[in-house]
Scaffold this active site. Structure first.
Site, PDB file in Angstrom:
ATOM      1  N   LYS A 119     -13.040  -4.317   5.127  1.00 50.35           N
ATOM      2  CA  LYS A 119     -13.185  -3.431   6.086  1.00 50.35           C
ATOM      3  C   LYS A 119     -12.882  -3.846   7.471  1.00 50.35           C
ATOM      4  O   LYS A 119     -12.183  -3.479   8.490  1.00 50.35           O
ATOM      5  CB  LYS A 119     -14.498  -2.552   6.013  1.00 50.35           C
ATOM      6  CG  LYS A 119     -14.925  -1.735   7.243  1.00 50.35           C
ATOM      7  CD  LYS A 119     -16.269  -1.395   7.228  1.00 50.35           C
ATOM      8  CE  LYS A 119     -17.259  -2.260   7.509  1.00 50.35           C
ATOM      9  NZ  LYS A 119     -17.522  -2.266   8.853  1.00 50.35           N
ATOM     10  N   ASN A 120     -13.699  -4.934   7.871  1.00 49.40           N
ATOM     11  CA  ASN A 120     -13.605  -5.530   9.271  1.00 49.40           C
ATOM     12  C   ASN A 120     -12.409  -6.087   9.496  1.00 49.40           C
ATOM     13  O   ASN A 120     -11.720  -6.226  10.672  1.00 49.40           O
ATOM     14  CB  ASN A 120     -14.596  -6.635   9.386  1.00 49.40           C
ATOM     15  CG  ASN A 120     -16.161  -6.026   9.472  1.00 49.40           C
ATOM     16  OD1 ASN A 120     -16.229  -4.629   9.723  1.00 49.40           O
ATOM     17  ND2 ASN A 120     -17.312  -6.948   9.225  1.00 49.40           N
ATOM     18  N   CYS A 165     -23.325   0.597  13.890  1.00 50.90           N
ATOM     19  CA  CYS A 165     -24.891   0.349  13.245  1.00 50.90           C
ATOM     20  C   CYS A 165     -25.603  -0.059  14.219  1.00 50.90           C
ATOM     21  O   CYS A 165     -25.377  -1.100  14.833  1.00 50.90           O
ATOM     22  CB  CYS A 165     -24.595  -0.536  11.959  1.00 50.90           C
ATOM     23  SG  CYS A 165     -24.179   0.095  10.629  1.00 50.90           S
ATOM     24  N   ARG A 194     -25.918  -4.891  21.170  1.00 53.01           N
ATOM     25  CA  ARG A 194     -24.831  -5.723  20.533  1.00 53.01           C
ATOM     26  C   ARG A 194     -23.936  -5.626  21.989  1.00 53.01           C
ATOM     27  O   ARG A 194     -23.003  -4.581  22.045  1.00 53.01           O
ATOM     28  CB  ARG A 194     -24.040  -4.583  19.491  1.00 53.01           C
ATOM     29  CG  ARG A 194     -24.808  -4.969  18.146  1.00 53.01           C
ATOM     30  CD  ARG A 194     -24.220  -4.074  17.219  1.00 53.01           C
ATOM     31  NE  ARG A 194     -23.252  -4.745  16.629  1.00 53.01           N
ATOM     32  CZ  ARG A 194     -22.802  -4.438  15.385  1.00 53.01           C
ATOM     33  NH1 ARG A 194     -23.248  -3.401  14.737  1.00 53.01           N
ATOM     34  NH2 ARG A 194     -21.620  -4.981  14.900  1.00 53.01           N
ATOM     35  N   ASP A 245     -24.161 -10.114   7.477  1.00 50.93           N
ATOM     36  CA  ASP A 245     -23.881  -8.837   6.815  1.00 50.93           C
ATOM     37  C   ASP A 245     -24.225  -8.936   5.397  1.00 50.93           C
ATOM     38  O   ASP A 245     -24.292  -7.989   4.717  1.00 50.93           O
ATOM     39  CB  ASP A 245     -22.335  -8.352   6.870  1.00 50.93           C
ATOM     40  CG  ASP A 245     -21.929  -8.079   8.145  1.00 50.93           C
ATOM     41  OD1 ASP A 245     -22.857  -7.671   8.864  1.00 50.93           O
ATOM     42  OD2 ASP A 245     -20.768  -7.646   8.361  1.00 50.93           O
ATOM     43  N   ARG A 287     -19.576   4.159   5.211  1.00 52.19           N
ATOM     44  CA  ARG A 287     -18.914   3.528   6.144  1.00 52.19           C
ATOM     45  C   ARG A 287     -18.146   2.414   5.578  1.00 52.19           C
ATOM     46  O   ARG A 287     -17.042   2.003   6.264  1.00 52.19           O
ATOM     47  CB  ARG A 287     -19.725   3.175   7.312  1.00 52.19           C
ATOM     48  CG  ARG A 287     -20.260   4.324   8.023  1.00 52.19           C
ATOM     49  CD  ARG A 287     -21.207   3.986   9.087  1.00 52.19           C
ATOM     50  NE  ARG A 287     -20.566   3.143  10.177  1.00 52.19           N
ATOM     51  CZ  ARG A 287     -20.989   2.759  11.332  1.00 52.19           C
ATOM     52  NH1 ARG A 287     -22.092   3.244  11.889  1.00 52.19           N
ATOM     53  NH2 ARG A 287     -20.283   2.182  12.042  1.00 52.19           N
TER      54      ARG A 287
HETATM   55  C1  UD1 Z   1     -18.739  -8.076  13.607  1.00 51.04           C
HETATM   56  C2  UD1 Z   1     -18.771  -7.484  12.141  1.00 51.04           C
HETATM   57  C3  UD1 Z   1     -20.072  -7.020  11.717  1.00 51.04           C
HETATM   58  C4  UD1 Z   1     -20.753  -8.340  11.610  1.00 51.04           C
HETATM   59  C5  UD1 Z   1     -20.740  -9.322  12.908  1.00 51.04           C
HETATM   60  C6  UD1 Z   1     -20.974 -10.811  12.699  1.00 51.04           C
HETATM   61  C7  UD1 Z   1     -16.788  -5.950  12.463  1.00 51.04           C
HETATM   62  C8  UD1 Z   1     -16.169  -4.426  12.825  1.00 51.04           C
HETATM   63  N1  UD1 Z   1     -18.230  -6.086  12.551  1.00 51.04           N
HETATM   64  O1  UD1 Z   1     -19.270  -7.481  14.586  1.00 51.04           O
HETATM   65  O2  UD1 Z   1     -20.046  -6.466  10.534  1.00 51.04           O
HETATM   66  O3  UD1 Z   1     -22.093  -8.489  11.111  1.00 51.04           O
HETATM   67  O4  UD1 Z   1     -19.274  -9.456  13.340  1.00 51.04           O
HETATM   68  O5  UD1 Z   1     -20.356 -11.619  11.620  1.00 51.04           O
HETATM   69  O6  UD1 Z   1     -15.912  -6.823  12.164  1.00 51.04           O
HETATM   70  N2  UD1 Z   1     -22.178 -11.026  21.449  1.00 51.04           N
HETATM   71  C9  UD1 Z   1     -22.485 -11.045  22.563  1.00 51.04           C
HETATM   72  N3  UD1 Z   1     -21.498 -10.499  23.707  1.00 51.04           N
HETATM   73  C10 UD1 Z   1     -20.279  -9.983  23.228  1.00 51.04           C
HETATM   74  C11 UD1 Z   1     -20.171  -9.953  21.548  1.00 51.04           C
HETATM   75  C12 UD1 Z   1     -20.980 -10.348  20.781  1.00 51.04           C
HETATM   76  O7  UD1 Z   1     -23.597 -11.541  23.235  1.00 51.04           O
HETATM   77  O8  UD1 Z   1     -19.597  -9.778  23.947  1.00 51.04           O
HETATM   78  C13 UD1 Z   1     -23.254 -11.391  20.342  1.00 51.04           C
HETATM   79  C14 UD1 Z   1     -23.978 -10.344  19.646  1.00 51.04           C
HETATM   80  O9  UD1 Z   1     -24.766  -9.523  20.113  1.00 51.04           O
HETATM   81  C15 UD1 Z   1     -24.293 -11.095  18.409  1.00 51.04           C
HETATM   82  C16 UD1 Z   1     -23.477 -12.100  18.364  1.00 51.04           C
HETATM   83  O10 UD1 Z   1     -22.674 -12.332  19.452  1.00 51.04           O
HETATM   84  O11 UD1 Z   1     -25.396 -11.625  18.549  1.00 51.04           O
HETATM   85  C17 UD1 Z   1     -22.024 -11.886  17.171  1.00 51.04           C
HETATM   86  O12 UD1 Z   1     -21.667 -10.646  17.418  1.00 51.04           O
HETATM   87  P1  UD1 Z   1     -19.940 -10.473  17.012  1.00 51.04           P
HETATM   88  O13 UD1 Z   1     -19.425 -11.488  16.107  1.00 51.04           O
HETATM   89  O14 UD1 Z   1     -19.235  -9.969  18.239  1.00 51.04           O
HETATM   90  O15 UD1 Z   1     -20.038  -9.070  16.137  1.00 51.04           O
HETATM   91  P2  UD1 Z   1     -19.370  -7.886  15.790  1.00 51.04           P
HETATM   92  O16 UD1 Z   1     -17.711  -8.281  16.345  1.00 51.04           O
HETATM   93  O17 UD1 Z   1     -19.758  -6.730  16.721  1.00 51.04           O
END
Ligand code: UD1
Length: 429
Positions: free
Chosen positions: A22-23, A116, A121, A304, A396
């Site tokens: 999915k991701n 979610c 985030r 996850d 989802r």
């Molecule tokens: C993606 C996955 C999600 C998974 C996560 C971590 C998708 C659609 N979703 O989410 O299922 O749980 O990776 O493997 O691929 N952060 C910041 N600033 C930013 C971005 C992130 O501080 O601009 C922090 C977040 O709060 C979190 C960490 O970085 O603590 C990791 O987040 P991130 O890897 O970005 O997760 P997603 O891409 O949202």
């Protein structure tokens, strides 16, 4: 409202086929809009998140054709709407359309993502990356707007390892002038798959899967045919389901390397794990043993997969400790699990788990996607009947979840009325 009704107690036994990731799919779909030529994508999971992304893409003027349940053709030559508000309010990965549209059209607007609710985030790292490439980014009236006259390659150091920011910056940099270097990049399997996809469209990206990704801007991208990798998290969920139900599941169509952190924990918990080229078999014959888990970016144990292993450890002997280091609000399901008899104390980002002999059936509600799947696993182990409500979260990211569990011997049905629930209970009395 639809819910799963479950009668627990059957070990899950048999084979299960894993679908596309999915991701990876969400990012790949967004990037398919970066060429005027047709892109054919195979092994696309049929889930509500990917379907919402397809609808969002169609709303921009792109032509989206579902070739079959798991294949889609996208032609973005007629895109004329660069601000996307509908369809994607609920999927966090809507932000990938920002990187894709900024990269190709130098303008993009997307409603602020929610997704979610597993913690704060932020998207500051995405914005930092876009800005470093020369874009102006504003947030107004709930919409993130990014635009640039031109994008120029840059050296970007991510302050946190972020899957989303790594992928988004890759997209924006792919057609920027000159070279971009992303340091402290995420290394998740879907980051690598995504880079492979963009390269198949003519991008020049090197180093995906390591901490440093190097991108040389190209003038244009072309059409491609691409098959998405298997879903690491769907596979891991069935592996944990085998462990928790004391079952024997062969999880097919997977890349075992992507599952190593999960396999390692299952072995520590006393399961047998047999790997072959594209399958992993998990056998659990006796009570699980306690262990400690800390979620980390890949190749660490995935966040996850945290709720699923917590559910299994809730049934293990001794005390286990699970530490969540990625998202700060990812133990909300523990209250639900407690209603099934789990003995878990959450202190900040740590769950202290005292294993119980069994769970007992209860009415619970899925607070998010992965926790929802974990509660279903708990219910499949539990004595008596359970209902898992709010299954829209589970849908989802899991295709045919209930059917796949039934094929493994799980007693589970999706119902949308009291009457059907009573029928289920009479049938399985
Ligand atoms: C993606 C996955 C999600 C998974 C996560 C971590 C998708 C659609 N979703 O989410 O299922 O749980 O990776 O493997 O691929 N952060 C910041 N600033 C930013 C971005 C992130 O501080 O601009 C922090 C977040 O709060 C979190 C960490 O970085 O603590 C990791 O987040 P991130 O890897 O970005 O997760 P997603 O891409 O949202």
């Amino acid at each position: 409202m639809e819910k799963y009704v479950i009668k627990g107690g059957n070990p899950l036994v048999g084979e299960v086929e894993i679908g596309g990731a999915k991701n990876a799919a969400l990012a790949i779909l967004a990037a398919a809009t970066m060429t005027d030529e047709t892109v054919y994508i195979d092994n696309m999971p049929d889930e509500s998140d990917t379907n919402a992304m397809l609808q969002a893409i169609a709303s921009t003027g792109a032509h989206v054709e579902r070739v079959d349940r798991h294949a889609v053709k996208i032609n973005a030559s007629a895109v004329h709407n660069y601000t996307i508000e509908d369809y994607i309010k609920k999927i966090r990965a809507s932000y990938y359309l920002l990187g894709a549209f900024l990269g190709k059209y130098k303008q993009a607007g997307v409603v602020l993502p929610s997704g979610c609710n597993i913690g704060l985030r932020p998207i500051d790292q995405h914005i930092k990356g876009f800005t470093a490439l020369g874009a102006t980014v504003n947030i107004e009236h709930g919409i993130i707007d990014a635009h640039a006259d031109k994008l120029v390659g840059s050296h970007i150091y991510l302050d946190v390892v972020s899957v989303g920011a790594t992928i988004n910056i890759m997209m924006a940099a792919t057609m920027a002038e000159g070279k971009t270097i992303i340091e402290n990049a995420a290394k998740e399997p879907h980051v690598v798959d995504f880079a492979n996809f963009l390269n198949s469209m003519g991008a020049n990206i090197k180093g995906a899967g390591t901490d440093v990704i190097r991108i040389k801007g190209v003038e244009r991208l072309h059409g491609t045919e691409y098959t998405i990798i298997p879903d690491q998290i769907e596979a891991g969920t069935f592996m944990l389901a085998a462990a928790a139900t004391k079952g024997d599941i062969t999880v097919k169509n997977v890349i075992p390397k992507h599952l190593e952190s999960i396999s390692a924990k299952l072995i520590e918990m006393g399961c047998q794990v047999h790997e072959s080229d594209d399958a992993v078999r998990v056998v659990a014959t006796r009570r699980l043993q306690n262990t400690h888990v800390k979620t980390l970016p890949y190749p660490g144990y995935p966040t996850d997969m945290q709720p699923q292993i917590t559910v299994a450890l809730g049934l293990a002997s001794g005390i286990s400790i699970v530490t969540e280091s990625i998202f700060e609000n990812r133990f909300k399901y523990v209250d639900e699990l407690t209603r099934m008899g789990a003995c878990i104390k959450v202190e900040g980002s740590t769950a202290i788990i005292e294993g119980v002999d069994k769970y007992t059936g209860a009415v619970v509600s899925a607070p998010d996607l992965r926790a929802g799947a974990a509660l279903v696993i708990a219910a499949l182990t539990a004595e008596g009947y359970s209902s898992v409500e709010d299954i829209k979260y589970i849908e989802r990211g899991y295709e045919d979840f209930d059917q796949k569990l039934r094929d493994l011997g799980g007693i589970i049905e999706k119902v949308d009325s009291e009457r059907d629930e009573q029928k289920f209970k009479m049938k399985h009395a």
